[in-house]
Design a protein around this motif. Sequence first.
Motif, PDB file in Angstrom:
ATOM      1  N   LEU A 111      -6.667  -1.649   2.506  1.00 17.09           N
ATOM      2  CA  LEU A 111      -6.665  -2.534   1.233  1.00 17.09           C
ATOM      3  C   LEU A 111      -5.256  -3.387   1.231  1.00 17.09           C
ATOM      4  O   LEU A 111      -4.411  -3.014   1.310  1.00 17.09           O
ATOM      5  N   PRO A 112      -5.331  -4.525   0.738  1.00 15.90           N
ATOM      6  CA  PRO A 112      -4.138  -5.126   0.185  1.00 15.90           C
ATOM      7  C   PRO A 112      -3.577  -4.531  -0.934  1.00 15.90           C
ATOM      8  O   PRO A 112      -4.147  -3.736  -1.695  1.00 15.90           O
ATOM      9  N   ALA A 113      -1.999  -4.738  -1.111  1.00 17.83           N
ATOM     10  CA  ALA A 113      -1.172  -3.724  -1.924  1.00 17.83           C
ATOM     11  C   ALA A 113      -1.787  -4.226  -3.524  1.00 17.83           C
ATOM     12  O   ALA A 113      -1.984  -3.297  -4.256  1.00 17.83           O
ATOM     13  N   LYS A 151      -5.009  -4.774  -4.449  1.00 13.10           N
ATOM     14  CA  LYS A 151      -6.114  -4.024  -4.626  1.00 13.10           C
ATOM     15  C   LYS A 151      -5.859  -2.613  -4.906  1.00 13.10           C
ATOM     16  O   LYS A 151      -6.400  -1.791  -5.579  1.00 13.10           O
ATOM     17  N   VAL A 152      -4.783  -2.127  -3.966  1.00 11.33           N
ATOM     18  CA  VAL A 152      -4.427  -0.493  -4.079  1.00 11.33           C
ATOM     19  C   VAL A 152      -4.023  -0.429  -5.648  1.00 11.33           C
ATOM     20  O   VAL A 152      -4.365   0.540  -6.251  1.00 11.33           O
ATOM     21  N   VAL A 153      -3.176  -1.177  -5.975  1.00 11.85           N
ATOM     22  CA  VAL A 153      -2.629  -1.080  -7.440  1.00 11.85           C
ATOM     23  C   VAL A 153      -3.967  -1.159  -8.394  1.00 11.85           C
ATOM     24  O   VAL A 153      -4.122  -0.247  -9.432  1.00 11.85           O
ATOM     25  N   GLU A 154      -4.649  -2.126  -8.178  1.00 16.57           N
ATOM     26  CA  GLU A 154      -5.882  -2.248  -9.099  1.00 16.57           C
ATOM     27  C   GLU A 154      -6.777  -1.054  -9.187  1.00 16.57           C
ATOM     28  O   GLU A 154      -7.153  -0.539 -10.176  1.00 16.57           O
ATOM     29  N   SER A 155      -6.988  -0.572  -7.884  1.00 14.50           N
ATOM     30  CA  SER A 155      -8.036   0.622  -7.984  1.00 14.50           C
ATOM     31  C   SER A 155      -7.378   1.790  -8.273  1.00 14.50           C
ATOM     32  O   SER A 155      -7.893   2.726  -9.136  1.00 14.50           O
ATOM     33  N   LEU A 156      -5.749   1.953  -8.321  1.00 16.40           N
ATOM     34  CA  LEU A 156      -5.253   3.024  -8.753  1.00 16.40           C
ATOM     35  C   LEU A 156      -5.115   3.219 -10.318  1.00 16.40           C
ATOM     36  O   LEU A 156      -5.279   4.086 -10.802  1.00 16.40           O
ATOM     37  N   VAL A 157      -4.936   1.912 -10.765  1.00 12.17           N
ATOM     38  CA  VAL A 157      -5.097   1.857 -12.117  1.00 12.17           C
ATOM     39  C   VAL A 157      -6.332   2.201 -12.644  1.00 12.17           C
ATOM     40  O   VAL A 157      -6.391   2.957 -13.787  1.00 12.17           O
ATOM     41  N   ALA A 158      -7.408   1.930 -12.144  1.00 11.81           N
ATOM     42  CA  ALA A 158      -8.781   2.212 -12.369  1.00 11.81           C
ATOM     43  C   ALA A 158      -8.864   3.727 -12.575  1.00 11.81           C
ATOM     44  O   ALA A 158      -9.582   4.417 -13.200  1.00 11.81           O
ATOM     45  N   GLY A 178      -0.745 -10.020  -7.374  1.00  8.45           N
ATOM     46  CA  GLY A 178       0.149 -10.504  -5.959  1.00  8.45           C
ATOM     47  C   GLY A 178       1.545 -10.459  -6.011  1.00  8.45           C
ATOM     48  O   GLY A 178       2.032 -10.746  -4.817  1.00  8.45           O
ATOM     49  N   GLY A 179       2.123  -9.994  -7.160  1.00  8.78           N
ATOM     50  CA  GLY A 179       3.553  -9.959  -7.158  1.00  8.78           C
ATOM     51  C   GLY A 179       4.078  -8.927  -6.152  1.00  8.78           C
ATOM     52  O   GLY A 179       3.538  -7.838  -5.881  1.00  8.78           O
ATOM     53  N   SER A 197       4.851   2.068  -0.374  1.00  7.64           N
ATOM     54  CA  SER A 197       4.080   3.307   0.167  1.00  7.64           C
ATOM     55  C   SER A 197       3.919   4.461  -0.725  1.00  7.64           C
ATOM     56  O   SER A 197       2.779   5.188  -0.440  1.00  7.64           O
ATOM     57  N   ARG A 198       4.651   4.551  -1.758  1.00  9.83           N
ATOM     58  CA  ARG A 198       4.421   5.698  -2.635  1.00  9.83           C
ATOM     59  C   ARG A 198       3.240   5.324  -3.445  1.00  9.83           C
ATOM     60  O   ARG A 198       2.146   6.156  -3.711  1.00  9.83           O
ATOM     61  N   LEU A 199       2.602   4.173  -3.690  1.00 10.80           N
ATOM     62  CA  LEU A 199       1.332   3.553  -4.599  1.00 10.80           C
ATOM     63  C   LEU A 199       0.375   3.794  -3.694  1.00 10.80           C
ATOM     64  O   LEU A 199      -0.587   4.401  -3.919  1.00 10.80           O
ATOM     65  N   ARG A 200       0.559   3.384  -2.249  1.00  5.71           N
ATOM     66  CA  ARG A 200      -0.617   3.700  -1.214  1.00  5.71           C
ATOM     67  C   ARG A 200      -0.923   5.274  -1.100  1.00  5.71           C
ATOM     68  O   ARG A 200      -2.151   5.533  -1.086  1.00  5.71           O
ATOM     69  N   PHE A 201       0.119   6.011  -1.226  1.00  8.60           N
ATOM     70  CA  PHE A 201      -0.037   7.454  -1.017  1.00  8.60           C
ATOM     71  C   PHE A 201      -0.752   8.148  -1.950  1.00  8.60           C
ATOM     72  O   PHE A 201      -1.824   8.669  -2.000  1.00  8.60           O
TER      73      PHE A 201
END
Length: 129
Positions: free
Chosen positions: A20-22, A24-31, A56-57, A65-69
């Motif tokens: 996933l693009p970063a 989208k990772v952040v958006e999904s993690l927030v969800a 997209g910032g 890497s922490r957010l992806r993990f």
Amino acid sequence: MDTPSLSRPDLFAHREALRLPASKVVESLVAIVGRKLTAYIGGVKDARAVDRWIAGGEIYGNAESRLRFAYQVARALSEHDSPAVVQAWLTGVNPELDDRVPLRLMRENELDAVAPAILSAVRAFLGDK
């Protein structure tokens, strides 16, 4: 489309976290865990930074890497439990981690040092399902 493996419930989440693009990772993690916990994982005090990341910032330092993990962990857990349970797992004292808090381990340590133990704890938790 890949489906979660019964023997490795985190494998699908791992693949997704990498692909996933970063933003989208952040958006999904927030969800799954909310804006405040996502900001904490990313090492920022202002949750508005999370909105910038979703737009997209740039994500600075090793925060991506922490957010992806964290997404990998949260995604694997969310396959079997509600967001409230995932949040409780991430923020609670975990006996599989020598009574340490998974989220704090992710934020305050090098991922190479703590990721194997956290993933083992995830697998142990999911193995009880």
